[in-house]
Design a protein around this motif. Structure first.
Motif, PDB file in Angstrom:
ATOM      1  N   PRO A   1       0.816  -1.218   0.000  1.00 52.38           N
ATOM      2  CA  PRO A   1       0.000   0.000   0.000  1.00 52.38           C
ATOM      3  C   PRO A   1       0.851   1.270   0.000  1.00 52.38           C
ATOM      4  N   SER A   2       1.990   1.224   0.667  1.00 52.39           N
ATOM      5  CA  SER A   2       2.858   2.400   0.713  1.00 52.39           C
ATOM      6  C   SER A   2       4.296   1.944   0.530  1.00 52.39           C
ATOM      7  N   ALA A   3       5.215   2.903   0.527  1.00 51.22           N
ATOM      8  CA  ALA A   3       6.640   2.579   0.405  1.00 51.22           C
ATOM      9  C   ALA A   3       7.306   2.475   1.770  1.00 51.22           C
ATOM     10  N   ARG A   4       6.503   2.355   2.812  1.00 52.06           N
ATOM     11  CA  ARG A   4       7.086   2.313   4.159  1.00 52.06           C
ATOM     12  C   ARG A   4       8.027   1.130   4.323  1.00 52.06           C
ATOM     13  N   THR A   5       9.191   1.412   4.868  1.00 50.61           N
ATOM     14  CA  THR A   5      10.128   0.352   5.227  1.00 50.61           C
ATOM     15  C   THR A   5      10.493   0.488   6.700  1.00 50.61           C
ATOM     16  N   GLU A   6      10.976  -0.585   7.255  1.00 50.55           N
ATOM     17  CA  GLU A   6      11.441  -0.584   8.643  1.00 50.55           C
ATOM     18  C   GLU A   6      12.733  -1.368   8.703  1.00 50.55           C
ATOM     19  N   ASN A   7      13.514  -1.082   9.713  1.00 46.12           N
ATOM     20  CA  ASN A   7      14.707  -1.898   9.960  1.00 46.12           C
ATOM     21  C   ASN A   7      14.836  -2.083  11.461  1.00 46.12           C
ATOM     22  N   LEU A   8      13.977  -2.964  11.985  1.00 47.64           N
ATOM     23  CA  LEU A   8      13.879  -3.169  13.434  1.00 47.64           C
ATOM     24  C   LEU A   8      15.005  -4.059  13.918  1.00 47.64           C
ATOM     25  N   PRO A   9      15.372  -3.923  15.181  1.00 48.47           N
ATOM     26  CA  PRO A   9      16.284  -4.901  15.766  1.00 48.47           C
ATOM     27  C   PRO A   9      15.645  -6.287  15.675  1.00 48.47           C
ATOM     28  N   ALA A  10      16.479  -7.299  15.628  1.00 51.51           N
ATOM     29  CA  ALA A  10      15.974  -8.656  15.382  1.00 51.51           C
ATOM     30  C   ALA A  10      14.914  -9.072  16.396  1.00 51.51           C
ATOM     31  N   ASP A  11      15.099  -8.715  17.659  1.00 57.86           N
ATOM     32  CA  ASP A  11      14.115  -9.172  18.651  1.00 57.86           C
ATOM     33  C   ASP A  11      12.784  -8.450  18.470  1.00 57.86           C
TER      34      ASP A  11
ATOM     35  N   GLU B   1       0.781  -1.885  12.875  1.00 55.97           N
ATOM     36  CA  GLU B   1       1.717  -3.000  13.018  1.00 55.97           C
ATOM     37  C   GLU B   1       1.804  -3.817  11.721  1.00 55.97           C
ATOM     38  N   ALA B   2       0.663  -3.969  11.084  1.00 56.65           N
ATOM     39  CA  ALA B   2       0.677  -4.685   9.801  1.00 56.65           C
ATOM     40  C   ALA B   2       1.563  -3.949   8.800  1.00 56.65           C
ATOM     41  N   GLU B   3       1.400  -2.628   8.779  1.00 54.68           N
ATOM     42  CA  GLU B   3       2.214  -1.807   7.877  1.00 54.68           C
ATOM     43  C   GLU B   3       3.689  -1.887   8.257  1.00 54.68           C
ATOM     44  N   ALA B   4       3.965  -1.867   9.538  1.00 59.39           N
ATOM     45  CA  ALA B   4       5.353  -1.986   9.990  1.00 59.39           C
ATOM     46  C   ALA B   4       5.936  -3.336   9.580  1.00 59.39           C
ATOM     47  N   PHE B   5       5.141  -4.374   9.667  1.00 61.98           N
ATOM     48  CA  PHE B   5       5.649  -5.695   9.304  1.00 61.98           C
ATOM     49  C   PHE B   5       5.957  -5.770   7.808  1.00 61.98           C
ATOM     50  N   ARG B   6       5.034  -5.263   7.019  1.00 65.23           N
ATOM     51  CA  ARG B   6       5.323  -5.218   5.580  1.00 65.23           C
ATOM     52  C   ARG B   6       6.610  -4.449   5.323  1.00 65.23           C
ATOM     53  N   GLY B   7       6.760  -3.324   6.028  1.00 65.67           N
ATOM     54  CA  GLY B   7       7.954  -2.501   5.855  1.00 65.67           C
ATOM     55  C   GLY B   7       9.226  -3.227   6.275  1.00 65.67           C
TER      56      GLY B   7
ATOM     57  N   GLU C   1      14.096  -6.943   4.843  1.00 69.20           N
ATOM     58  CA  GLU C   1      14.592  -8.327   4.878  1.00 69.20           C
ATOM     59  C   GLU C   1      14.793  -8.864   3.459  1.00 69.20           C
ATOM     60  N   MET C   2      13.833  -8.559   2.602  1.00 74.13           N
ATOM     61  CA  MET C   2      13.942  -9.037   1.215  1.00 74.13           C
ATOM     62  C   MET C   2      15.156  -8.395   0.531  1.00 74.13           C
ATOM     63  N   ALA C   3      15.384  -7.132   0.834  1.00 71.35           N
ATOM     64  CA  ALA C   3      16.557  -6.471   0.243  1.00 71.35           C
ATOM     65  C   ALA C   3      17.840  -7.157   0.711  1.00 71.35           C
ATOM     66  N   ARG C   4      17.873  -7.523   1.979  1.00 65.62           N
ATOM     67  CA  ARG C   4      19.077  -8.210   2.486  1.00 65.62           C
ATOM     68  C   ARG C   4      19.233  -9.582   1.830  1.00 65.62           C
ATOM     69  N   MET C   5      18.103 -10.269   1.636  1.00 64.80           N
ATOM     70  CA  MET C   5      18.199 -11.560   0.933  1.00 64.80           C
ATOM     71  C   MET C   5      18.682 -11.350  -0.499  1.00 64.80           C
ATOM     72  N   SER C   6      18.225 -10.250  -1.125  1.00 62.87           N
ATOM     73  CA  SER C   6      18.697  -9.956  -2.485  1.00 62.87           C
ATOM     74  C   SER C   6      20.185  -9.675  -2.510  1.00 62.87           C
ATOM     75  N   GLN C   7      20.677  -9.067  -1.446  1.00 58.50           N
ATOM     76  CA  GLN C   7      22.140  -8.873  -1.388  1.00 58.50           C
ATOM     77  C   GLN C   7      22.852 -10.219  -1.427  1.00 58.50           C
ATOM     78  N   ASP C   8      22.214 -11.207  -0.807  1.00 53.01           N
ATOM     79  CA  ASP C   8      22.840 -12.533  -0.758  1.00 53.01           C
ATOM     80  C   ASP C   8      22.627 -13.338  -2.037  1.00 53.01           C
ATOM     81  N   ASP C   9      21.396 -13.350  -2.534  1.00 52.89           N
ATOM     82  CA  ASP C   9      21.128 -14.271  -3.650  1.00 52.89           C
ATOM     83  C   ASP C   9      21.074 -13.580  -5.012  1.00 52.89           C
ATOM     84  N   GLY C  10      21.190 -12.252  -5.037  1.00 52.07           N
ATOM     85  CA  GLY C  10      21.291 -11.559  -6.312  1.00 52.07           C
ATOM     86  C   GLY C  10      19.971 -11.338  -7.042  1.00 52.07           C
TER      87      GLY C  10
END
Lengths: 466, 466, 466
Positions: A249-259, A277-283, A288-297
């Protein structure tokens, strides 16, 4: 009607001559379709297409929304209700209804795509009208019964070099496997679209996640959930995927600590999360997906800013994707910051941003893409996949981020027959733009030729790693 | 100066030739003016217009705001203060002041309207300057003393077929009655504009509502208040009204349960509502008005997004409508949802949306109008009633909602002499746009001719049910 | 390559002919540069410029950001790190790196400025490429060692009549004094830019304020702080300043009662203010600066809407102004109201507004500037200092506020060699716009000539009181 060879090129004779030369250099290039929604079963099973209405009208939300806006009930266009019922109306009657209202499409890309398809695929050079509706219906119906109109034959006719489908994270990609096993020369690659297992507000989210975990043998923990994504991405990658796609729905991103992320995951999975919270989770999942893309290209695509299912009465009767998704103002500068802080400086990551809010192009997106190594701009999308939309895209982005921070064209369509029309429109509009820059000496013609080829073909291959 | 026959048409000779042919087909069509602010007394009493300054300058906020922005006091332009006083300045002195500053209007529609009026009505083909100010003043003053310059004669000269006025809910429409009784052939229809009895923040709101209830014999309850509106709408309809009009700060709508709406009505009537409750009440009334329109067939118009009276010093000295209303960013997607959820799917309802925030056209308004059967888009409004504004309106809406979800032109003016100039500008700009689509083969010329007639004449008649 | 005499002029031969005539009338006018960032030491000390990379690449954030966006590390471009270290890379290597990526700038103003400078200053008419990089480097290096390439000689070569620098409130303006003492004929005026002593979030704010108070002998009270500003403004004014400049995150203004302002000042000075209080303080200071301008006649400039230092990793490594400032949506209508309520009706005050949010032009800025006597619109800024940006600026403002509420061109640059190119671009784009209005008979050519001179020269002198 007969498609004019100079359609969509600038009217000034001098500029048109330049545009025509540029276009001639790219008109015949293969089609690279790195983002779309065609059905992989078509390539696997190579079926005949159904009747002309089911081919051109009923599944095309561009077509049905225009008629609906002028008072034509969706039932009259063959659209099935959620309860599985469907008005008793045959393809010919739907086609006639469409023909009666065909004048509504004057000035729209739907009209241009439709007429291009009719001429290119069926040799029809008359404009659809109530008078010729039956005759055209018959010609199309006859043609689609022939082998030349099957998906694999059209793949070659259209000059497709590679085409991406968009596939849910839980999809087994059996059609892609079947294509591979078949030995057919076409290249059909899947795209990892995890919205149904990433969006806590998606229908059946918890069950979807349960299925995801079951498919991958991971536990229902944050770590397990991320590992499950990684496994599915590998599964897609092994079948040719080079990209992921995310519709939010939006471009919101988050980078929460793992816990904190783990706690949020537990909350959304338990079904107790509120809208924020739903929006935060999507964000969080975008990062997370970007970090996986760093790994798998895998190249990452973000399509934000649509208010989905704006019309609840229509949604409850007919379900999603019936023309009732409406764009909203979309912020990128603050919204993308957590993700960009984490991964934006990685030149090996490619995150392609799209928008339905054109104001963001000159104000936010071109400045962002003209700075962050990880960012590229996707082409004009959806309502803006149109001559004026594409022109404005170039005019509002090029001066700030150049051509090389853009990624060529996406046809983004489930309407297979329109694919050549859509790529042709993009090539013409880009050549028109380049011709204008050439005519007023911002470019010389030699580099305009080279840029035309970049925009029509090479940028898409490079950006999507195809 | 002499109006050039090709003014506002594209410069490219080939495109201009097409545009000229299109324009020739619509230049002589009657004027349908479905939304405006002319004084109904003019048609009832057919008075001579006052002096040239009072005709062209003092009441025209486009004119006075430009001079004010460059340091000319409103007093010097004859604008009356709220306390009823007025600087001692005669029409000729005002006219000279305007002539001294006339160069400020280069590139503005005010200049084009003014010069069109001078040539069409007065045969003046010189540009106004300090040197000829007195001579032109005299020519105009002489002419407006003649019978040919009276409102009814001009109605015929201008080729008006029907003109709508905008009238408060409490207005007795006696001028409209007088026109009807007079047997004059002109068609002057009222428009129901209930802002003063709908907006809790309007001056004298409670007293206005009291008067509304007294006029209709209804009690001071929510039900009585709604019944009073219904009665007044019928009163307007009986005098020819086909539409209502609503000027709101935002596009916010509400659809409260009846008891909550009743409670809110009681609160706003008692004067205890805060800003948010006032806004909620206005929003609720938009939905109520839409429901009444479903019943009585009046077309509904919404004009949102103006921050009225932005300049408090000027407002306290001179009152409203002196050029200090400033547009704001306006959301439609969330704001209109309660109303659209309630009535948006009704193809028998017509709700015409306007905007002062052009960014909404491609992002929100064209997608909404291209889906909801009840919605249509009003033309470029106010600051955008201009060549570039109209061009951008077409370029940002047509590809998504087509031409048939728009409603032709509104002149929206109290400047009677400018009406032909305004309609002519719209016709020229629309023909220029259609000519460009024709020149690059998005339309063929035959359908462009038909569309030109739709935009110039037929769409307005149909949309406003005139 | 060789600069084409008709570059940036409309392609249609008829319109181009008009544009060419207009341009010929302004091409040779002196350069008035009322807002920029050249180093006053250049005029005082008249040094030779350093090597070609240090001249054209390393300090130019337009150049470095584009290369960075495509994966070139800033270290490779010679950009110094915050810790004072710098990669060991010589100018020639940087220049080669730039040449390898020069194709990225196709369609950008950077390319046009660069090539204009090469041809005008160095007589180079080849396009930079890896093949000729070394040869061009040598030609430029040789040339900048000659007296003709020193700042004072170029001032004359460029036809500069007056140039403003931008100087911190604490600057002693010793270079300006040195220029004055030197007897050189050039006119270099300072501009009062107090951000470092006005923005509580600026690095070293409290120390900066302490220094300001010490310089002026004022106490650390609200009254003392304001008096210190007044004293510094006088100091600047005595050295030729005619303007102040304010770079703020938003356009927020405040007009607090004196005691509340004093309390806020105490809080921000003590370092205890939160983000909202910091923003309120900046907003209050805009209104205070406007009031001081009413007294001392300095023209006020507001540059809001940039999210500074969006990329924290880059900021911590390389510091500010490295291409990571990103525009944001900017409201003016509510934000400017406290200031406008206080001083907006004063025709003797000039407040020039800029924006990085183009949507504000037609919606907010042109309506505001077309009403308030104190307001003028600055030219297209930063990312919009470009052919399309300038065109959109005119198209979205002229119809509402005319030409005379705008202030001519600002080059806003620290890239001295690009100044003629930037002014030339603005003159060409404005002439192209005027030619289009002339070709479709919105203007006659005689007044277009006069307006071209206003836009190229006279408006800047008048607006900035130069």
């Amino acid at each position: 009607m007969a498609l004019h060879p100079d359609r969509l090129l600038p009217a000034d004779p001098g500029v048109r001559a330049i545009a025509r030369r540029l276009y001639d250099g790219v008109a015949g290039l293969p089609i690279v379709s790195p983002h779309g929604h065609t059905d992989p079963a078509w390539y696997a099973e190579n079926p005949a297409f159904p009747d002309p209405a089911a081919l051109f009208i009923t599944p095309d939300h561009y077509a049905t929304r225009m008629l609906y806006s002028q008072g034509v009930p969706l039932e009259d266009l063959g659209v099935a209700r959620c309860d599985g019922t469907r008005a008793v109306i045959d393809g010919r009657a739907i086609w006639r209804r469409f023909a009666e209202h065909f004048h509504l499409f004057a000035g729209t890309p739907t009209r241009l795509w439709f007429e291009h398809s009719l001429e290119l695929v069926f040799g029809i050079t008359e404009r659809l009208s109530p008078a010729n509706a039956d005759a055209l219906y018959d010609r199309i119906a006859d043609a689609i019964a022939t082998p030349a109109l099957r998906p694999r034959a059209l793949y070659d006719t259209f000059g497709i070099e590679v085409i991406a489908t968009t596939d849910g994270a839980l999809d087994d990609l059996s059609h892609h496997d079947a294509v591979a096993r078949s030995g057919w020369h076409g290249r059909v690659v899947p795209t990892y679209r995890p919205d149904a297992v990433v969006d806590p507000e998606a229908q059946g989210f918890a069950a979807n996640v349960e299925k995801l975990l079951a498919m991958t043998g991971e536990p229902a923990t944050w770590a397990g959930y991320l590992a499950a994504h990684r496994a599915r991405r590998e599964y897609f990658k092994a079948r040719g995927a080079t990209a992921t796609d995310h519709g939010h729905p939006s471009a919101r991103t988050e980078n929460l600590p793992a816990d904190a992320a783990a706690a949020l995951f537990a909350r959304v999975l338990a079904g107790g999360a509120d809208a924020n919270e739903a929006e935060a989770f999507r964000g969080q999942m975008l990062t997370e997906m970007a970090r996986m893309s760093q790994d798998d290209g895998l190249v990452m695509q973000l399509h934000p800013g649509s208010f989905r299912n704006h019309n609840p009465a229509l949604f409850s009767a007919f379900g999603p994707d019936k023309g009732a998704d409406i764009p909203r103002a979309t912020d990128y500068v603050r919204a993308m910051k957590p993700l960009l802080d984490a991964v934006g400086n990685d030149p090996d990551l490619t995150l392609i941003l799209f928008t339905l809010d054109e104001t963001a192009y000159s104000r936010e997106l071109a400045p962002l893409a003209g700075h962050y190594p990880a960012l590229r701009l996707g082409p004009a999308w959806w309502f803006f996949d149109s001559p004026e939309g594409m022109r404005r895209f170039r005019e509002t982005t090029t001066e700030t981020c150049g051509f090389h921070n853009t990624v060529g064209f996406n046809d983004d369509t489930r309407a297979y027959l329109s694919i050549p029309a859509r790529h042709d429109m993009a090539r013409r509009v880009d050549c028109a733009y380049l011709a204008r820059l050439t005519a007023d000496h911002r470019l010389d013609e030699e580099e305009a030729h080279d840029l035309a080829r970049e925009l029509a073909y090479r940028l898409a291959r490079r950006a999507y790693r195809l």
